[in-house]
Design a protein around this motif. Structure first.
Motif, PDB file in Angstrom:
ATOM      1  N   ALA A  46       0.835  -1.209   0.000  1.00 49.27           N
ATOM      2  CA  ALA A  46       0.000   0.000   0.000  1.00 49.27           C
ATOM      3  C   ALA A  46       0.866   1.253   0.000  1.00 49.27           C
ATOM      4  CB  ALA A  46      -0.927  -0.014   1.220  1.00 49.27           C
ATOM      5  N   ARG A  47       1.977   1.223   0.742  1.00 52.38           N
ATOM      6  CA  ARG A  47       2.828   2.415   0.842  1.00 52.38           C
ATOM      7  C   ARG A  47       3.558   2.706  -0.467  1.00 52.38           C
ATOM      8  NH1 ARG A  47       4.078   0.393   6.526  1.00 52.38           N
ATOM      9  NH2 ARG A  47       2.854   1.782   7.854  1.00 52.38           N
ATOM     10  N   VAL A  48       4.012   1.644  -1.151  1.00 49.81           N
ATOM     11  CA  VAL A  48       4.759   1.886  -2.387  1.00 49.81           C
ATOM     12  C   VAL A  48       3.844   1.895  -3.614  1.00 49.81           C
ATOM     13  CG1 VAL A  48       6.881   0.943  -1.422  1.00 49.81           C
ATOM     14  CG2 VAL A  48       5.340  -0.562  -2.696  1.00 49.81           C
ATOM     15  N   GLY A  49       2.602   1.490  -3.432  1.00 47.94           N
ATOM     16  CA  GLY A  49       1.626   1.582  -4.514  1.00 47.94           C
ATOM     17  C   GLY A  49       1.772   0.546  -5.601  1.00 47.94           C
ATOM     18  N   LEU A  50       2.184  -0.677  -5.243  1.00 48.93           N
ATOM     19  CA  LEU A  50       2.260  -1.750  -6.236  1.00 48.93           C
ATOM     20  C   LEU A  50       2.053  -3.096  -5.552  1.00 48.93           C
ATOM     21  CD1 LEU A  50       5.300  -3.247  -5.889  1.00 48.93           C
ATOM     22  CD2 LEU A  50       6.034  -1.151  -7.005  1.00 48.93           C
ATOM     23  N   ARG A  51       1.652  -4.087  -6.340  1.00 47.93           N
ATOM     24  CA  ARG A  51       1.502  -5.436  -5.824  1.00 47.93           C
ATOM     25  C   ARG A  51       2.835  -6.153  -5.963  1.00 47.93           C
ATOM     26  NH1 ARG A  51      -1.433  -7.415  -9.317  1.00 47.93           N
ATOM     27  NH2 ARG A  51      -0.393  -9.291 -10.088  1.00 47.93           N
ATOM     28  N   ILE A  52       3.395  -6.584  -4.836  1.00 45.01           N
ATOM     29  CA  ILE A  52       4.722  -7.186  -4.825  1.00 45.01           C
ATOM     30  C   ILE A  52       4.651  -8.683  -5.099  1.00 45.01           C
ATOM     31  CG2 ILE A  52       6.746  -7.649  -3.389  1.00 45.01           C
ATOM     32  CD1 ILE A  52       6.216  -4.978  -1.988  1.00 45.01           C
ATOM     33  N   PHE A  53       3.634  -9.347  -4.543  1.00 44.16           N
ATOM     34  CA  PHE A  53       3.521 -10.784  -4.688  1.00 44.16           C
ATOM     35  C   PHE A  53       2.235 -11.181  -5.406  1.00 44.16           C
ATOM     36  CE2 PHE A  53       6.268 -10.704  -0.835  1.00 44.16           C
ATOM     37  CZ  PHE A  53       7.309 -11.490  -1.301  1.00 44.16           C
ATOM     38  N   ASN A  54       2.340 -12.213  -6.228  1.00 42.23           N
ATOM     39  CA  ASN A  54       1.155 -12.948  -6.675  1.00 42.23           C
ATOM     40  C   ASN A  54       0.903 -14.045  -5.650  1.00 42.23           C
ATOM     41  OD1 ASN A  54       0.643 -11.635  -9.201  1.00 42.23           O
ATOM     42  ND2 ASN A  54       2.452 -12.677 -10.024  1.00 42.23           N
ATOM     43  N   ARG A  55      -0.279 -14.096  -5.094  1.00 41.73           N
ATOM     44  CA  ARG A  55      -0.594 -15.064  -4.046  1.00 41.73           C
ATOM     45  C   ARG A  55      -1.631 -16.062  -4.542  1.00 41.73           C
ATOM     46  NH1 ARG A  55      -0.195  -9.938  -2.159  1.00 41.73           N
ATOM     47  NH2 ARG A  55       0.894  -9.474  -0.203  1.00 41.73           N
ATOM     48  N   THR A  56      -1.384 -17.328  -4.266  1.00 39.41           N
ATOM     49  CA  THR A  56      -2.389 -18.367  -4.478  1.00 39.41           C
ATOM     50  C   THR A  56      -2.493 -19.147  -3.173  1.00 39.41           C
ATOM     51  OG1 THR A  56      -0.880 -20.123  -5.202  1.00 39.41           O
ATOM     52  CG2 THR A  56      -1.649 -18.568  -6.888  1.00 39.41           C
ATOM     53  N   ALA A  57      -3.408 -20.092  -3.138  1.00 43.58           N
ATOM     54  CA  ALA A  57      -3.571 -20.881  -1.923  1.00 43.58           C
ATOM     55  C   ALA A  57      -2.341 -21.729  -1.629  1.00 43.58           C
ATOM     56  CB  ALA A  57      -4.804 -21.780  -2.047  1.00 43.58           C
ATOM     57  N   ARG A  58      -1.512 -21.982  -2.663  1.00 44.62           N
ATOM     58  CA  ARG A  58      -0.403 -22.917  -2.480  1.00 44.62           C
ATOM     59  C   ARG A  58       0.974 -22.285  -2.608  1.00 44.62           C
ATOM     60  NH1 ARG A  58      -1.848 -28.364  -5.749  1.00 44.62           N
ATOM     61  NH2 ARG A  58      -0.310 -29.163  -4.267  1.00 44.62           N
ATOM     62  N   SER A  59       1.054 -21.066  -3.151  1.00 45.62           N
ATOM     63  CA  SER A  59       2.381 -20.494  -3.358  1.00 45.62           C
ATOM     64  C   SER A  59       2.315 -18.983  -3.482  1.00 45.62           C
ATOM     65  CB  SER A  59       3.025 -21.081  -4.624  1.00 45.62           C
ATOM     66  OG  SER A  59       2.310 -20.661  -5.777  1.00 45.62           O
ATOM     67  N   ILE A  60       3.483 -18.357  -3.373  1.00 46.89           N
ATOM     68  CA  ILE A  60       3.629 -16.927  -3.639  1.00 46.89           C
ATOM     69  C   ILE A  60       4.798 -16.751  -4.601  1.00 46.89           C
ATOM     70  CG2 ILE A  60       2.674 -16.139  -1.431  1.00 46.89           C
ATOM     71  CD1 ILE A  60       5.600 -15.718  -0.512  1.00 46.89           C
ATOM     72  N   THR A  61       4.653 -15.809  -5.514  1.00 48.02           N
ATOM     73  CA  THR A  61       5.734 -15.474  -6.439  1.00 48.02           C
ATOM     74  C   THR A  61       5.800 -13.968  -6.580  1.00 48.02           C
ATOM     75  OG1 THR A  61       4.240 -15.641  -8.343  1.00 48.02           O
ATOM     76  CG2 THR A  61       5.511 -17.614  -7.757  1.00 48.02           C
ATOM     77  N   LEU A  62       6.983 -13.461  -6.847  1.00 45.72           N
ATOM     78  CA  LEU A  62       7.147 -12.028  -7.073  1.00 45.72           C
ATOM     79  C   LEU A  62       6.506 -11.624  -8.393  1.00 45.72           C
ATOM     80  CD1 LEU A  62      10.853 -11.349  -6.051  1.00 45.72           C
ATOM     81  CD2 LEU A  62       8.853 -10.316  -4.998  1.00 45.72           C
ATOM     82  N   THR A  63       5.797 -10.500  -8.375  1.00 48.55           N
ATOM     83  CA  THR A  63       5.347  -9.912  -9.629  1.00 48.55           C
ATOM     84  C   THR A  63       6.551  -9.278 -10.313  1.00 48.55           C
ATOM     85  OG1 THR A  63       4.881  -7.761  -8.606  1.00 48.55           O
ATOM     86  CG2 THR A  63       3.087  -9.396  -8.604  1.00 48.55           C
ATOM     87  N   ASP A  64       6.415  -8.919 -11.574  1.00 46.48           N
ATOM     88  CA  ASP A  64       7.515  -8.243 -12.266  1.00 46.48           C
ATOM     89  C   ASP A  64       7.873  -6.939 -11.567  1.00 46.48           C
ATOM     90  OD1 ASP A  64       7.633 -10.248 -14.129  1.00 46.48           O
ATOM     91  OD2 ASP A  64       6.459  -9.171 -15.650  1.00 46.48           O
ATOM     92  N   GLU A  65       6.825  -6.193 -11.143  1.00 43.38           N
ATOM     93  CA  GLU A  65       7.071  -4.935 -10.434  1.00 43.38           C
ATOM     94  C   GLU A  65       7.727  -5.188  -9.086  1.00 43.38           C
ATOM     95  OE1 GLU A  65       4.171  -5.937 -11.582  1.00 43.38           O
ATOM     96  OE2 GLU A  65       3.674  -4.574 -13.241  1.00 43.38           O
ATOM     97  N   GLY A  66       7.292  -6.254  -8.401  1.00 44.59           N
ATOM     98  CA  GLY A  66       7.884  -6.600  -7.117  1.00 44.59           C
ATOM     99  C   GLY A  66       9.341  -6.990  -7.240  1.00 44.59           C
TER     100      GLY A  66
END
Length: 309
Positions: A46-66
């Motif tokens: 929220a502070r930096v204004g971008l989504r850092i992680f893609n979240r699923t029920a089984r895993s997390i991965t960095l977004t390109d922006e993250g």
């Protein structure tokens, strides 16, 4: 925008999540609950204004922006850590945890047998060695440094050539007694069984070629055994399965004691490079500098450099 000091706390949690690979394991490392870690990451997003992680029920991965965000801030985190160590008057700045990404050839044959020397030199440092087929994303996977054979792909990472070792063609004496000794590279196409090594970037086996000065001959070898690591490649060659192309760096002792025979030595001028990779930064962390210096010391002392053909 005025600097928000809480960003540092959030970035610290982000770094822990990337290194641990999950919110749960990051919480265990930080002494926080999984929901607390999740909330900290959400506040940072929220502070930096971008989504850092893609979240699923089984895993997390960095977004390109993250990933780009973490690439930009990670060197500064390391700088803060090192400055803190120095400011507290620590006698040895090389401390903490160092995560290293290596391929099997380097990890098994060079680093692991000598790692005790490195860790004895820096008693406040812990080392994690991860052997992987491919380097992957050093940032997203939370690695500090990588050492790998092969020509580097284009990236923002700092790359440094450590050495070039010869590619040599070998077979066991038992195999040669059964199949004969090739006298020309083209003999391998029709008369010999070869042990093939899978190229992780293509899924097919590495192409074979033979160099003599300016002359380069590609050879279409065949074989019923395809392996994906150098340990299996060496083992199959020693067992008499067929002819293999090995790196002189790790085959030297097998040639010296007669377990393998060097074939077509007049055609053995091809070399394969070893590179180190680390994150770009104005101040490279002391632990990374220490490791790279150790690897340079390690490869420069290897006797393979004077092994006769």
């Amino acid at each position: 925008m005025a600097f928000d000091s809480r960003l540092l706390s959030g970035i610290g949690v982000l770094s822990a999540v990337i290194e641990a690979g999950s919110f749960v394991r990051a919480g265990e490392a930080l002494g926080l609950t999984q929901p607390a870690v999740s909330r900290a990451v959400a506040r940072l997003e929220a502070r930096v204004g971008l989504r850092i992680f893609n979240r699923t029920a089984r895993s997390i991965t960095l977004t390109d922006e993250g990933r780009r965000f973490y690439e930009a801030v990670a060197p500064h985190l390391s700088g803060i850590e090192e400055a803190t160590i120095l400011a507290t008057g620590a006698k040895e700045a090389v401390q903490g945890r160092l995560r290293v990404n290596v391929d099997g050839a380097f990890g098994h044959y060079l680093l692991a047998p000598k790692v005790e020397t490195f860790l004895a030199r820096f008693p406040d440092l812990s080392l994690e060695i991860s052997v992987r087929d491919r380097m992957g994303d050093l940032v997203a996977d939370g690695f500090d440094v990588a050492v790998r054979f092969g020509v580097p792909e284009s990236s923002a990472l700092v790359t440094r050539l450590l050495l070039e070792t010869r590619v040599i063609t070998c077979a066991s004496a038992d195999y040669l007694a059964r199949h004969g000794v090739p006298t020309h590279p083209k003999d391998l196409e029709q008369e010999h069984e070869c042990v093939l090594l899978r190229d992780p970037s293509s899924g097919r086996h590495f192409a074979w070629e033979f160099n003599k000065g300016e002359v380069v001959i590609p050879v279409s070898v065949k074989g019923r055994l395809l392996v994906n690591d150098t340990g299996s490649l060496v083992g199959a060659c020693l067992g008499g399965q067929g002819v293999a192309q090995l790196l002189q760096l790790y085959a030297q002792h097998l040639l010296a004691d007669g377990q393998l025979v060097h074939l077509l030595s007049d055609w053995s001028t091809e070399t394969f490079p070893l590179y180190t990779y680390y994150h770009p930064a104005k101040f490279v962390p002391a632990k990374v500098r220490a490791f790279v210096d150790f690897v340079l010391e390690l490869v420069s002392s290897e006797p393979w450099r004077t092994l006769p053909v």
